[in-house]
Design a protein around this motif. Sequence first.
Motif, PDB file in Angstrom:
ATOM      1  N   HIS A 123      -8.117   7.426   2.214  1.00 31.48           N
ATOM      2  CA  HIS A 123      -6.995   6.962   3.025  1.00 31.48           C
ATOM      3  C   HIS A 123      -7.306   5.620   3.664  1.00 31.48           C
ATOM      4  CE1 HIS A 123      -4.525   6.738   6.725  1.00 31.48           C
ATOM      5  NE2 HIS A 123      -3.621   7.436   6.053  1.00 31.48           N
ATOM      6  N   GLY A 124      -8.514   5.480   4.187  1.00 35.84           N
ATOM      7  CA  GLY A 124      -8.965   4.213   4.733  1.00 35.84           C
ATOM      8  C   GLY A 124      -8.707   4.020   6.208  1.00 35.84           C
ATOM      9  N   ASP A 125      -7.842   4.827   6.809  1.00 35.91           N
ATOM     10  CA  ASP A 125      -7.537   4.704   8.241  1.00 35.91           C
ATOM     11  C   ASP A 125      -7.229   6.087   8.814  1.00 35.91           C
ATOM     12  OD1 ASP A 125      -7.171   3.407  10.681  1.00 35.91           O
ATOM     13  OD2 ASP A 125      -5.066   2.950  10.292  1.00 35.91           O
ATOM     14  N   LEU A 126      -8.123   7.040   8.546  1.00 37.93           N
ATOM     15  CA  LEU A 126      -7.864   8.427   8.918  1.00 37.93           C
ATOM     16  C   LEU A 126      -8.186   8.641  10.395  1.00 37.93           C
ATOM     17  CD1 LEU A 126      -6.932  11.005   7.351  1.00 37.93           C
ATOM     18  CD2 LEU A 126      -9.335  11.716   7.393  1.00 37.93           C
ATOM     19  N   HIS A 127      -7.164   8.798  11.191  1.00 38.70           N
ATOM     20  CA  HIS A 127      -7.340   9.062  12.620  1.00 38.70           C
ATOM     21  C   HIS A 127      -6.222   9.967  13.111  1.00 38.70           C
ATOM     22  CE1 HIS A 127      -4.102   6.285  13.667  1.00 38.70           C
ATOM     23  NE2 HIS A 127      -4.697   5.313  13.012  1.00 38.70           N
ATOM     24  N   TRP A 128      -6.301  10.364  14.367  1.00 32.55           N
ATOM     25  CA  TRP A 128      -5.411  11.392  14.904  1.00 32.55           C
ATOM     26  C   TRP A 128      -3.980  10.919  15.111  1.00 32.55           C
ATOM     27  CZ3 TRP A 128      -7.093  16.083  14.394  1.00 32.55           C
ATOM     28  CH2 TRP A 128      -8.478  16.291  14.280  1.00 32.55           C
ATOM     29  N   GLY A 129      -3.765   9.609  15.111  1.00 34.66           N
ATOM     30  CA  GLY A 129      -2.398   9.106  15.146  1.00 34.66           C
ATOM     31  C   GLY A 129      -1.731   9.113  13.785  1.00 34.66           C
ATOM     32  N   GLY A 188       0.796  -1.223   0.000  1.00 34.21           N
ATOM     33  CA  GLY A 188       0.000   0.000   0.000  1.00 34.21           C
ATOM     34  C   GLY A 188       0.828   1.272   0.000  1.00 34.21           C
ATOM     35  N   THR A 189       1.896   1.295   0.775  1.00 32.57           N
ATOM     36  CA  THR A 189       2.729   2.492   0.839  1.00 32.57           C
ATOM     37  C   THR A 189       3.311   2.829  -0.532  1.00 32.57           C
ATOM     38  OG1 THR A 189       3.291   2.041   3.154  1.00 32.57           O
ATOM     39  CG2 THR A 189       4.710   3.564   1.949  1.00 32.57           C
ATOM     40  N   ALA A 190       3.794   1.819  -1.229  1.00 34.27           N
ATOM     41  CA  ALA A 190       4.416   2.048  -2.535  1.00 34.27           C
ATOM     42  C   ALA A 190       3.384   2.443  -3.586  1.00 34.27           C
ATOM     43  CB  ALA A 190       5.178   0.802  -2.983  1.00 34.27           C
ATOM     44  N   PRO A 232       2.750  22.136   9.617  1.00 34.83           N
ATOM     45  CA  PRO A 232       2.069  21.841   8.355  1.00 34.83           C
ATOM     46  C   PRO A 232       1.585  20.397   8.296  1.00 34.83           C
ATOM     47  CG  PRO A 232       4.434  21.852   8.010  1.00 34.83           C
ATOM     48  CD  PRO A 232       4.213  22.286   9.430  1.00 34.83           C
ATOM     49  N   LEU A 233       0.370  20.221   7.822  1.00 37.14           N
ATOM     50  CA  LEU A 233      -0.260  18.903   7.794  1.00 37.14           C
ATOM     51  C   LEU A 233       0.564  17.899   7.001  1.00 37.14           C
ATOM     52  CD1 LEU A 233      -2.732  16.945   8.055  1.00 37.14           C
ATOM     53  CD2 LEU A 233      -3.554  17.971   5.913  1.00 37.14           C
ATOM     54  N   VAL A 234       0.747  16.716   7.596  1.00 33.86           N
ATOM     55  CA  VAL A 234       1.254  15.545   6.895  1.00 33.86           C
ATOM     56  C   VAL A 234       0.335  14.383   7.266  1.00 33.86           C
ATOM     57  CG1 VAL A 234       3.180  13.961   6.524  1.00 33.86           C
ATOM     58  CG2 VAL A 234       3.629  16.381   6.998  1.00 33.86           C
ATOM     59  N   ILE A 235      -0.102  13.633   6.270  1.00 30.03           N
ATOM     60  CA  ILE A 235      -0.945  12.466   6.499  1.00 30.03           C
ATOM     61  C   ILE A 235      -0.062  11.228   6.408  1.00 30.03           C
ATOM     62  CG2 ILE A 235      -2.996  11.201   5.787  1.00 30.03           C
ATOM     63  CD1 ILE A 235      -3.997  13.747   4.432  1.00 30.03           C
ATOM     64  N   LEU A 236      -0.041  10.451   7.473  1.00 28.25           N
ATOM     65  CA  LEU A 236       0.850   9.303   7.600  1.00 28.25           C
ATOM     66  C   LEU A 236       0.119   8.000   7.269  1.00 28.25           C
ATOM     67  CD1 LEU A 236       2.332  10.365  11.063  1.00 28.25           C
ATOM     68  CD2 LEU A 236       3.308  10.872   8.800  1.00 28.25           C
ATOM     69  N   ASP A 237       0.889   6.943   7.078  1.00 27.91           N
ATOM     70  CA  ASP A 237       0.399   5.565   7.044  1.00 27.91           C
ATOM     71  C   ASP A 237      -0.644   5.338   5.960  1.00 27.91           C
ATOM     72  OD1 ASP A 237      -0.010   2.940   7.592  1.00 27.91           O
ATOM     73  OD2 ASP A 237      -0.993   3.231   9.528  1.00 27.91           O
ATOM     74  N   TRP A 238      -0.193   5.227   4.724  1.00 26.67           N
ATOM     75  CA  TRP A 238      -1.073   5.026   3.577  1.00 26.67           C
ATOM     76  C   TRP A 238      -1.174   3.564   3.167  1.00 26.67           C
ATOM     77  CZ3 TRP A 238      -4.069   8.665   1.085  1.00 26.67           C
ATOM     78  CH2 TRP A 238      -3.884   9.995   1.497  1.00 26.67           C
ATOM     79  N   GLU A 239      -0.769   2.635   4.006  1.00 24.48           N
ATOM     80  CA  GLU A 239      -0.712   1.242   3.566  1.00 24.48           C
ATOM     81  C   GLU A 239      -2.098   0.681   3.236  1.00 24.48           C
ATOM     82  OE1 GLU A 239       0.817  -1.495   6.401  1.00 24.48           O
ATOM     83  OE2 GLU A 239      -0.691  -1.054   7.922  1.00 24.48           O
ATOM     84  N   GLY A 240      -3.160   1.223   3.828  1.00 25.28           N
ATOM     85  CA  GLY A 240      -4.483   0.667   3.609  1.00 25.28           C
ATOM     86  C   GLY A 240      -5.355   1.463   2.659  1.00 25.28           C
ATOM     87  N   TRP A 241      -4.778   2.371   1.868  1.00 23.21           N
ATOM     88  CA  TRP A 241      -5.582   3.259   1.030  1.00 23.21           C
ATOM     89  C   TRP A 241      -6.319   2.464  -0.052  1.00 23.21           C
ATOM     90  CZ3 TRP A 241      -5.096   4.941  -4.242  1.00 23.21           C
ATOM     91  CH2 TRP A 241      -4.129   4.249  -4.976  1.00 23.21           C
ATOM     92  N   GLY A 242      -7.377   3.081  -0.578  1.00 25.10           N
ATOM     93  CA  GLY A 242      -8.139   2.426  -1.633  1.00 25.10           C
ATOM     94  C   GLY A 242      -9.567   2.931  -1.657  1.00 25.10           C
ATOM     95  N   LEU A 243     -10.453   2.169  -2.259  1.00 25.51           N
ATOM     96  CA  LEU A 243     -11.846   2.568  -2.396  1.00 25.51           C
ATOM     97  C   LEU A 243     -12.565   2.456  -1.052  1.00 25.51           C
ATOM     98  CD1 LEU A 243     -12.666   0.842  -5.795  1.00 25.51           C
ATOM     99  CD2 LEU A 243     -12.354   3.305  -5.378  1.00 25.51           C
TER     100      LEU A 243
END
Length: 282
Positions: A176-182, A68-70, A188-199
């Motif tokens: 993103h699929g797992d959007l939470h405060w961690g 997912g990250t790649a 400046p905003l950075v969104i972390l942990d994209w391994e589970g992204w998708g529909l």
Amino acid sequence: MFAPPQAQVDQQRMRRAHVSAAQAFSVTPAGPEAWGWQGRTLGRRADRWWLRLVSTPVGKRGGHLWDGTATADAALPRSVPRPRLHGVTEWTNDDTAYRAELSEYVPLPALQAGGPVLRTETELPDTWWSDLLSALTTTAAVPTVRQAVRQQWIDRNFTRFLGIPCPGAVAWTTGHGDLHWGNLTAAPLVILDWEGWGLVPSGFDAGLLHAYSLRTPATAARIRSTFSHLLDTPDGRVGELVALAQLLQVAARGGHPDLTPHLVRHAGHLTGRTVPHPPDPA
């Protein structure tokens, strides 16, 4: 972050593999360990990078979370603020497959350390909220066949946890699929942990972040106002309910006990019915 694996042998195995990955990338790990769910991942700062190790049984290699990250790094526009991927290496050892990812190190801490639930009100500038809205809007337009939420899961669990019939149709979009405060930093905003992204169902990401904010009413209200164009529509309401059902399933397994009453109350507000406390897992 989560606790290390309970078994010392698993801790040692992951640490050895992380050292091997660092040697492959010619970097030196330093600083505290960051363990993932059930010890599946191990991350540490390595020089000016972040080195993250993923492990799975060989037979499950290549699953949804594996690359997912790649795939996110390749598919998402640069305007979506996230750590950029620098390198990937994979190998197997006996019956375990490993994947190491070297990414940009983000010096800003996550807004909620130690878990996804927001526990104190945030004080974020308007620009942060507009950046988050822009990032999710841009992500929604990215074409993909990856699935972060599956229709089969909705069919199986929507009624079970919410007590209402499954929606007749779901409007799907990329999220993103797992959007939470961690997984979010302060400005400046950075969104972390994209391994589970998708529909995901439309409104799912915003609904999930809102659900994780129910202990902080002012922040929850800001999310609803920022994403009202999604959450106040029939399609967005479905996405928010799917997010609530997911978290009610987590609660049924003992997760987030302090959030559970808020989830139950909000689900009841959206459905117009009394939602019972989550049933025991099937």
